[in-house]
Write a protein that holds these residues in place. Structure first.
Motif, PDB file in Angstrom:
ATOM      1  N   PHE A   1       0.848  -1.191   0.000  1.00  0.00           N
ATOM      2  CA  PHE A   1       0.000   0.000   0.000  1.00  0.00           C
ATOM      3  C   PHE A   1       0.882   1.240   0.000  1.00  0.00           C
ATOM      4  O   PHE A   1       1.912   1.275   0.670  1.00  0.00           O
ATOM      5  CB  PHE A   1      -0.927  -0.001   1.226  1.00  0.00           C
ATOM      6  CG  PHE A   1      -2.039  -1.008   1.118  1.00  0.00           C
ATOM      7  CD1 PHE A   1      -1.818  -2.346   1.431  1.00  0.00           C
ATOM      8  CD2 PHE A   1      -3.299  -0.628   0.676  1.00  0.00           C
ATOM      9  CE1 PHE A   1      -2.837  -3.291   1.312  1.00  0.00           C
ATOM     10  CE2 PHE A   1      -4.319  -1.555   0.554  1.00  0.00           C
ATOM     11  CZ  PHE A   1      -4.092  -2.892   0.870  1.00  0.00           C
ATOM     12  N   PHE A   2       0.485   2.243  -0.759  1.00  0.00           N
ATOM     13  CA  PHE A   2       1.271   3.475  -0.828  1.00  0.00           C
ATOM     14  C   PHE A   2       0.338   4.664  -1.071  1.00  0.00           C
ATOM     15  O   PHE A   2      -0.837   4.485  -1.420  1.00  0.00           O
ATOM     16  CB  PHE A   2       2.332   3.376  -1.939  1.00  0.00           C
ATOM     17  CG  PHE A   2       1.759   3.169  -3.323  1.00  0.00           C
ATOM     18  CD1 PHE A   2       1.328   1.909  -3.737  1.00  0.00           C
ATOM     19  CD2 PHE A   2       1.646   4.231  -4.216  1.00  0.00           C
ATOM     20  CE1 PHE A   2       0.800   1.711  -5.008  1.00  0.00           C
ATOM     21  CE2 PHE A   2       1.121   4.042  -5.488  1.00  0.00           C
ATOM     22  CZ  PHE A   2       0.694   2.776  -5.884  1.00  0.00           C
ATOM     23  N   GLU A   3       0.894   5.850  -0.873  1.00  0.00           N
ATOM     24  CA  GLU A   3       0.089   7.053  -1.087  1.00  0.00           C
ATOM     25  C   GLU A   3       0.326   7.565  -2.499  1.00  0.00           C
ATOM     26  O   GLU A   3       1.475   7.703  -2.929  1.00  0.00           O
ATOM     27  CB  GLU A   3       0.491   8.123  -0.062  1.00  0.00           C
ATOM     28  CG  GLU A   3      -0.529   9.256   0.006  1.00  0.00           C
ATOM     29  CD  GLU A   3      -0.153  10.306   1.042  1.00  0.00           C
ATOM     30  OE1 GLU A   3       0.064   9.924   2.204  1.00  0.00           O
ATOM     31  OE2 GLU A   3      -0.077  11.484   0.663  1.00  0.00           O
TER      32      GLU A   3
ATOM     33  N   PRO B   1      -4.968   6.657  -0.893  1.00  0.00           N
ATOM     34  CA  PRO B   1      -4.341   5.339  -0.749  1.00  0.00           C
ATOM     35  C   PRO B   1      -4.396   4.546  -2.059  1.00  0.00           C
ATOM     36  O   PRO B   1      -5.405   4.589  -2.771  1.00  0.00           O
ATOM     37  CB  PRO B   1      -5.180   4.666   0.341  1.00  0.00           C
ATOM     38  CG  PRO B   1      -6.489   5.361   0.327  1.00  0.00           C
ATOM     39  CD  PRO B   1      -6.229   6.758  -0.144  1.00  0.00           C
TER      40      PRO B   1
ATOM     41  N   LYS C   1      -8.967   2.983  -2.417  1.00  0.00           N
ATOM     42  CA  LYS C   1     -10.089   3.676  -1.766  1.00  0.00           C
ATOM     43  C   LYS C   1     -11.399   3.041  -2.222  1.00  0.00           C
ATOM     44  O   LYS C   1     -11.729   3.089  -3.413  1.00  0.00           O
ATOM     45  CB  LYS C   1     -10.033   5.160  -2.176  1.00  0.00           C
ATOM     46  CG  LYS C   1     -10.997   6.024  -1.432  1.00  0.00           C
ATOM     47  CD  LYS C   1     -10.840   7.467  -1.891  1.00  0.00           C
ATOM     48  CE  LYS C   1     -12.046   8.270  -1.458  1.00  0.00           C
ATOM     49  NZ  LYS C   1     -11.991   9.637  -1.898  1.00  0.00           N
TER      50      LYS C   1
ATOM     51  N   HIS D   1     -17.392   2.849  -2.279  1.00  0.00           N
ATOM     52  CA  HIS D   1     -18.653   3.040  -1.549  1.00  0.00           C
ATOM     53  C   HIS D   1     -18.567   4.296  -0.693  1.00  0.00           C
ATOM     54  O   HIS D   1     -19.100   5.337  -1.064  1.00  0.00           O
ATOM     55  CB  HIS D   1     -18.953   1.788  -0.711  1.00  0.00           C
ATOM     56  CG  HIS D   1     -20.179   1.904   0.129  1.00  0.00           C
ATOM     57  ND1 HIS D   1     -20.204   1.488   1.439  1.00  0.00           N
ATOM     58  CD2 HIS D   1     -21.398   2.394  -0.140  1.00  0.00           C
ATOM     59  CE1 HIS D   1     -21.404   1.717   1.927  1.00  0.00           C
ATOM     60  NE2 HIS D   1     -22.149   2.256   0.987  1.00  0.00           N
ATOM     61  N   LEU D   2     -17.853   4.222   0.445  1.00  0.00           N
ATOM     62  CA  LEU D   2     -17.756   5.400   1.310  1.00  0.00           C
ATOM     63  C   LEU D   2     -16.311   5.771   1.653  1.00  0.00           C
ATOM     64  O   LEU D   2     -16.052   6.486   2.618  1.00  0.00           O
ATOM     65  CB  LEU D   2     -18.580   5.203   2.586  1.00  0.00           C
ATOM     66  CG  LEU D   2     -20.103   5.228   2.382  1.00  0.00           C
ATOM     67  CD1 LEU D   2     -20.831   4.898   3.678  1.00  0.00           C
ATOM     68  CD2 LEU D   2     -20.602   6.549   1.845  1.00  0.00           C
ATOM     69  N   GLY D   3     -15.382   5.283   0.847  1.00  0.00           N
ATOM     70  CA  GLY D   3     -14.011   5.795   0.912  1.00  0.00           C
ATOM     71  C   GLY D   3     -13.039   5.148   1.875  1.00  0.00           C
ATOM     72  O   GLY D   3     -11.930   5.649   2.037  1.00  0.00           O
ATOM     73  N   CYS D   4     -13.407   4.042   2.541  1.00  0.00           N
ATOM     74  CA  CYS D   4     -12.449   3.380   3.439  1.00  0.00           C
ATOM     75  C   CYS D   4     -11.331   2.733   2.615  1.00  0.00           C
ATOM     76  O   CYS D   4     -11.550   2.400   1.447  1.00  0.00           O
ATOM     77  CB  CYS D   4     -13.138   2.291   4.261  1.00  0.00           C
ATOM     78  SG  CYS D   4     -14.272   2.945   5.481  1.00  0.00           S
ATOM     79  N   THR D   5     -10.176   2.518   3.237  1.00  0.00           N
ATOM     80  CA  THR D   5      -9.084   1.850   2.533  1.00  0.00           C
ATOM     81  C   THR D   5      -9.328   0.341   2.572  1.00  0.00           C
ATOM     82  O   THR D   5      -9.584  -0.213   3.642  1.00  0.00           O
ATOM     83  CB  THR D   5      -7.734   2.197   3.194  1.00  0.00           C
ATOM     84  OG1 THR D   5      -7.645   3.622   3.286  1.00  0.00           O
ATOM     85  CG2 THR D   5      -6.569   1.672   2.396  1.00  0.00           C
ATOM     86  N   VAL D   6      -9.250  -0.301   1.400  1.00  0.00           N
ATOM     87  CA  VAL D   6      -9.561  -1.733   1.320  1.00  0.00           C
ATOM     88  C   VAL D   6      -8.354  -2.563   1.792  1.00  0.00           C
ATOM     89  O   VAL D   6      -7.250  -2.047   1.919  1.00  0.00           O
ATOM     90  CB  VAL D   6      -9.956  -2.166  -0.115  1.00  0.00           C
ATOM     91  CG1 VAL D   6     -11.263  -1.517  -0.531  1.00  0.00           C
ATOM     92  CG2 VAL D   6      -8.839  -1.840  -1.096  1.00  0.00           C
ATOM     93  N   GLU D   7      -8.615  -3.845   2.007  1.00  0.00           N
ATOM     94  CA  GLU D   7      -7.595  -4.761   2.515  1.00  0.00           C
ATOM     95  C   GLU D   7      -7.343  -5.806   1.419  1.00  0.00           C
ATOM     96  O   GLU D   7      -8.281  -6.194   0.731  1.00  0.00           O
ATOM     97  CB  GLU D   7      -8.193  -5.431   3.749  1.00  0.00           C
ATOM     98  CG  GLU D   7      -7.278  -6.256   4.561  1.00  0.00           C
ATOM     99  CD  GLU D   7      -8.008  -6.728   5.817  1.00  0.00           C
ATOM    100  OE1 GLU D   7      -7.523  -6.440   6.904  1.00  0.00           O
ATOM    101  OE2 GLU D   7      -9.058  -7.387   5.685  1.00  0.00           O
TER     102      GLU D   7
ATOM    103  N   ASN E   1     -13.391  -3.433   5.039  1.00  0.00           N
ATOM    104  CA  ASN E   1     -13.840  -3.757   6.400  1.00  0.00           C
ATOM    105  C   ASN E   1     -15.019  -2.906   6.863  1.00  0.00           C
ATOM    106  O   ASN E   1     -15.678  -3.251   7.842  1.00  0.00           O
ATOM    107  CB  ASN E   1     -12.685  -3.556   7.384  1.00  0.00           C
ATOM    108  CG  ASN E   1     -11.757  -4.753   7.397  1.00  0.00           C
ATOM    109  OD1 ASN E   1     -12.205  -5.892   7.341  1.00  0.00           O
ATOM    110  ND2 ASN E   1     -10.470  -4.500   7.444  1.00  0.00           N
ATOM    111  N   CYS E   2     -15.244  -1.783   6.176  1.00  0.00           N
ATOM    112  CA  CYS E   2     -16.299  -0.873   6.658  1.00  0.00           C
ATOM    113  C   CYS E   2     -17.705  -1.410   6.379  1.00  0.00           C
ATOM    114  O   CYS E   2     -18.552  -1.421   7.257  1.00  0.00           O
ATOM    115  CB  CYS E   2     -16.120   0.512   6.060  1.00  0.00           C
ATOM    116  SG  CYS E   2     -14.643   1.318   6.701  1.00  0.00           S
ATOM    117  N   HIS E   3     -17.969  -1.839   5.146  1.00  0.00           N
ATOM    118  CA  HIS E   3     -19.316  -2.320   4.824  1.00  0.00           C
ATOM    119  C   HIS E   3     -19.318  -3.631   4.039  1.00  0.00           C
ATOM    120  O   HIS E   3     -20.343  -4.033   3.499  1.00  0.00           O
ATOM    121  CB  HIS E   3     -20.106  -1.244   4.063  1.00  0.00           C
ATOM    122  CG  HIS E   3     -20.302   0.002   4.867  1.00  0.00           C
ATOM    123  ND1 HIS E   3     -19.450   1.060   4.772  1.00  0.00           N
ATOM    124  CD2 HIS E   3     -21.227   0.328   5.802  1.00  0.00           C
ATOM    125  CE1 HIS E   3     -19.842   1.999   5.619  1.00  0.00           C
ATOM    126  NE2 HIS E   3     -20.907   1.590   6.254  1.00  0.00           N
TER     127      HIS E   3
END
Lengths: 148, 350
Positions: free
Chosen positions: A62-64, A69, A86, A89-95, A106-108
């Motif tokens: 992962f990098f910026e 992300p 990113k 859906h709502l912008g969380c960083t995926v795994e 992990n968010c939804h």
């Protein structure tokens, strides 16, 4: 008497109109001030993310990238894939889940394929793809197809 | 010492007629009936709000609102500053207690129909106050800049995006940019420590002034019973004070037994932590968003909030001092929905 009453009505209306205009004059710049200026979306960038020896097969880094992300994956067939990390859906960083070869949020609970395609909602849009270039033992990621 | 106090009081009395104030409070009474217990919750909420302001001001002496320093400054408060752990934990638990007490206060007001004429404005101001307190909770959540608070805020500020026309601008306003970052932290800090305190203070003053004008509401079921009354000062005030002392003791106990952790510093490029969920008071929104398309969920929640604010004007029967079951049933349904969705969201996996 009627003349006076008309005059009063006129000034009352005038006061209302001018107060409204004044309020707009005050509120408009304040609202505009609170909305941040837009960031150009057609930004072009290239970054060196890793060396070929650094990233094992079936692993991710992962990098910026452009203040967001992003992820570089070394696929089992030796190829590289770079995507925005990113969730759409709502912008969380995926795994990255190497066993299933998917990206999981992990968010939804949204799931994306290794190519960024949506496998499970609530996300509806795929992850944005970037271009990968290898020069020597260095892996570069860019927004456009470039020769590094 | 007594002479100094007497002199000071007579100095004030000569200028502000303190006797008038004393007469007002000794004349003021609180009705006494089998539901009098619920009268204490407004006072507890006020006490907790003052506690939040005091602990919040203390925390602001050490807290640094930048992505680089925020988490470190919280760690510094918790580990280096004398009683820093206590002040921060009191702020954390105080916030949770405040929301819980406000919910009890709101539902007790609803079920006792205390919103009915002439207290409609008191109800509306009270509901707005709860929204603002939830705003406090939301804006304060990001401040420790932990991984959990970062992604929870990201979800929170992205959700309005789905609202047609204004949603995008609302998200941008809250985020302060295209991504949650330093600008978001600055905005949340500004809202949490300047904007919301000013609004809440103004509304609390209005709420208290209205409660002094109208006094405590007597439930419809108790109107025909022979009810007694208690003097506000010193009798009820003393009981209020004892309850506040008890609440403070419970808060200190919670803070000592379960102090709030510092949390892992947020790193936007790392995946969101597994099992991420909002705080308990936002779980009903979280669950509603999961049960239906977001646009419908947001629309329904907005419609409900509008309905809830205007309840005193919709419940015509109670405004005519008539008893009715419809709004009691609505209240039960709302309460059950809130509790069920909260429990389901709490127990479920993402």
């Amino acid at each position: 008497m009627d003349h006076l009453s008309d005059r009063r009505k006129f000034f009352k209306r005038l006061l209302k109109v001018t107060s409204t205009i004044l309020a707009v004059y005050i509120v408009y710049p304040v609202v505009r001030f609170l909305i941040p200026p837009p960031v150009p979306t057609d930004e072009k960038a290239t970054v060196e993310v890793a060396t070929t020896s650094e990233l094992q097969l079936d692993s991710a880094k992962f990098f910026e990238f452009l203040n967001k992300p992003a992820v570089l994956v070394h696929l089992p067939d030796g190829k590289y894939e770079a995507l925005s990390a990113k969730c759409t859906h709502l912008g969380c960083t995926v795994e990255f889940e190497p066993q299933k070869e998917i990206f999981y949020c992990n968010c939804h609970g949204s799931e994306f394929g290794i190519d960024g395609s949506v496998l499970r909602g609530p996300a509806v849009l795929p992850l944005k793809k970037y271009f990968v270039t290898i020069n020597g033992n260095k892996v570069f990621v860019s927004t456009t197809k470039t020769n590094v | 010492m007594t002479r100094v106090r007497d002199k000071f009081l007579s100095f004030l009395d000569e200028r502000f007629d303190l006797d008038l104030l004393k007469k007002y409070f000794t004349k003021k009474t609180v009705p006494e009936h089998k539901y009098s217990f619920w009268y204490y919750f407004g006072g507890i909420a006020l006490f907790l709000l003052v506690l939040q302001i005091v602990t919040g001001i203390l925390l602001s002496f050490y807290y640094v609102p930048t992505p680089e320093k925020a988490n470190e400054s919280v760690k510094f408060i918790m580990t280096q500053v004398s009683y820093g752990w206590l002040i921060r934990s009191l702020h954390f638990w105080g916030a949770n207690f405040l929301v819980a007490i406000l919910l009890v206060h709101m539902f007790s007001t609803f079920f006792l129909k205390a919103y009915r004429k002439p207290r409609e404005l008191m109800w509306m101001v009270g509901v707005l106050l709860i929204f603002l307190i939830l705003g406090f909770a939301f804006t304060g959540y990001l401040l420790p800049w932990t991984s959990l608070s970062y992604f929870a805020t990201k979800i929170g500020v992205s959700t309005p995006y789905i609202v047609p026309l204004v949603g995008k601008y609302l998200s941008l306003f809250l985020q302060g940019g295209e991504e949650v970052g330093g600008a978001t932290l600055t905005r949340m800090y500004s809202l949490h420590t300047i904007v919301l305190p000013m609004l809440v203070t103004a509304l609390v003053i209005i709420h208290i002034v209205l409660s002094q004008i109208f006094g405590s509401s007597v439930p419809l079921s108790q109107r025909n019973n022979a009810i007694g009354s208690t003097r506000f000062y010193p009798d009820f005030a003393l009981r209020d004070f004892a309850v506040w002392a008890g609440v403070l003791a419970i808060l200190v106990l919670f803070s000592a037994v379960a102090p709030e952790s510092v949390g892992q510093k947020a790193n936007p490029i790392e995946p969101a932590p597994a099992g991420i969920k909002p705080e308990w008071y936002f779980l009903f929104v979280f669950q509603t968003l999961r049960m239906m398309p977001e646009i419908i969920a947001v629309g329904l929640i907005t419609l409900f909030l509008i309905f809830w604010i205007f309840v005193p004007f919709l419940d015509r029967k109670s405004s005519r001092e008539e008893t009715g079951k419809l709004f009691t049933i609505i209240g039960v349904v709302v309460l059950l929905y809130f509790l069920t969705t909260t429990v389901v969201a709490f127990l479920s996996k993402v």
